[in-house]
Design an enzyme around this catalytic site. Structure first.
Site, PDB file in Angstrom:
ATOM      1  N   ARG A  25       0.844  -1.193   0.000  1.00  0.00           N
ATOM      2  CA  ARG A  25       0.000   0.000   0.000  1.00  0.00           C
ATOM      3  C   ARG A  25       0.878   1.241   0.000  1.00  0.00           C
ATOM      4  O   ARG A  25       1.865   1.332   0.728  1.00  0.00           O
ATOM      5  CB  ARG A  25      -0.901   0.009   1.241  1.00  0.00           C
ATOM      6  CG  ARG A  25      -1.877   1.181   1.287  1.00  0.00           C
ATOM      7  CD  ARG A  25      -2.613   1.238   2.621  1.00  0.00           C
ATOM      8  NE  ARG A  25      -3.474   0.089   2.835  1.00  0.00           N
ATOM      9  CZ  ARG A  25      -4.715   0.001   2.387  1.00  0.00           C
ATOM     10  NH1 ARG A  25      -5.236   0.986   1.678  1.00  0.00           N
ATOM     11  NH2 ARG A  25      -5.433  -1.076   2.644  1.00  0.00           N
ATOM     12  N   ASP A 140      12.241   6.434  -9.372  1.00  0.00           N
ATOM     13  CA  ASP A 140      11.974   6.034  -7.978  1.00  0.00           C
ATOM     14  C   ASP A 140      12.746   4.765  -7.632  1.00  0.00           C
ATOM     15  O   ASP A 140      12.184   3.802  -7.111  1.00  0.00           O
ATOM     16  CB  ASP A 140      10.473   5.829  -7.771  1.00  0.00           C
ATOM     17  CG  ASP A 140      10.087   5.790  -6.292  1.00  0.00           C
ATOM     18  OD1 ASP A 140      10.860   6.335  -5.461  1.00  0.00           O
ATOM     19  OD2 ASP A 140       9.038   5.216  -5.961  1.00  0.00           O
TER      20      ASP A 140
END
Length: 327
Positions: A25, A140
């Site tokens: 998440r 990232d």
């Protein structure tokens, strides 16, 4: 389905996938282990926040870059099977990798050897350069986006997969979905040009990979500060820290390779990720070989002469002193 990225949807069926277990998440997405009901295989399905699907600019970029990511056929990139929109939510279906991520490996084992670091980083660098060849910049690179599966043999004990090409992060600031001045990214590994909002290319991934490699060997990222603003300032202004100050056992050449990868200006870094890891390998090779163990010398028996006594006869043999053995 308006809360897809915020509610546990275990058991729900979406676009031909049964969501079995929530396994990740983030702020704008969730990831499920799921069953592909059409092919009967286990996959990972990433669901993006519903507001992203309502933004036309983001949807177009998402569709384009998902196609590019899916077209990259590389053994160290998690394959993307499908990307689309269902029930008002954007989703990506990809290979489910059994294993753990690099973050979990470092948390469990601490600093790694140069050899293991190079072995893993080489695979990640190859994946990044393959993406750069298609003009796709990851943006990232971090331990949590590097999955470590079981390798093929003792010479290749790990198989690294690069995942999550930051499609969400890349486009949020361009679509008005972030507030003014808000930075989207992972601060421990972000390149200076990303912070300052300048155009980026594959060299920003070189910087981020340098931060990850530094952490793999030092036990922590290069810049560690008490708050986010201080951390951003360090990436922009502070000189790269010396790895040998945290790991004095490592060769200076390894430290030099990292210093170049962490240069503030992209032009001063390596031109590719594999070039960086190549320099790291040369640094590893420059380490002096451990000295060969030498056998201890055989002890030498030293017989001390006993002068003839001037008086009574010597004692019988069973009463003689025990002579020492020295070496």
């Amino acid at each position: 389905m308006t809360t897809a990225a915020r509610t546990d949807l275990t058991g729900h069926q979406l676009a031909g996938y049964r969501l079995e277990k929530l396994i990740g998440r983030g702020g704008m997405a969730v990831v499920y282990r799921a069953e592909d009901l059409r092919l009967g295989r286990i996959v990972a399905v990433k669901l993006l926040a519903p507001e992203l699907a309502r933004n036309d600019v983001f949807r177009k970029r998402f569709a384009r870059e998902s196609r590019i990511a899916a077209a990259i056929d590389h053994p160290n990139i998690v394959p993307v099977y499908e990307a689309g929109e269902a029930e008002g939510v954007l989703y990506i279906a990809m290979r489910y990798v059994r294993g753990r991520d690099l973050r979990a490996l470092l948390d469990r084992e601490g600093p790694l050897s140069v050899r293991q670091t190079v072995r893993i980083a080489m695979q990640v660098a190859s994946a990044l350069d393959a993406a750069h060849a298609r003009e796709l910049v990851h943006r990232d690179v971090k331990p949590g986006n590097i999955l470590i599966a079981e390798g093929t043999d003792s010479d290749h004990p790990e198989h690294a997969y690069l995942t999550d090409f930051g499609l969400t992060k890349k486009s949020l600031s361009l679509t008005g979905l972030t507030s003014v001045g808000q930075f989207v990214g992972t601060l421990d590994y972000v390149a200076p040009e990303q912070i300052s909002g300048k155009p980026v290319d594959g060299r920003c991934d070189v910087y981020s990979l340098g931060c990850v490699v530094f952490e793999m060997m030092a036990g922590g990222p290069p810049y560690q500060r008490d708050d986010d603003l201080a951390l951003l300032w360090a990436h922009l202004n502070d000189p790269p820290p010396r790895l040998v100050e945290r790991r004095p056992d490592l060769p200076q050449a390894v430290d030099a390779a990292l210093t170049k990868a962490l240069a503030k200006a992209p032009d001063e870094r390596y031109g590719s990720c594999l070039e960086f890891i190549g320099a790291l390998r040369l640094g590893e090779a420059s380490a002096p070989a451990p000295a060969a163990a030498t056998a201890a010398p055989e002890p030498t028996a030293v017989v001390r002469e006993v002068p003839e006594p001037e008086g009574p006869p010597p004692p019988p043999p069973w009463a003689w002193p025990v002579f020492g053995v020295t070496g």
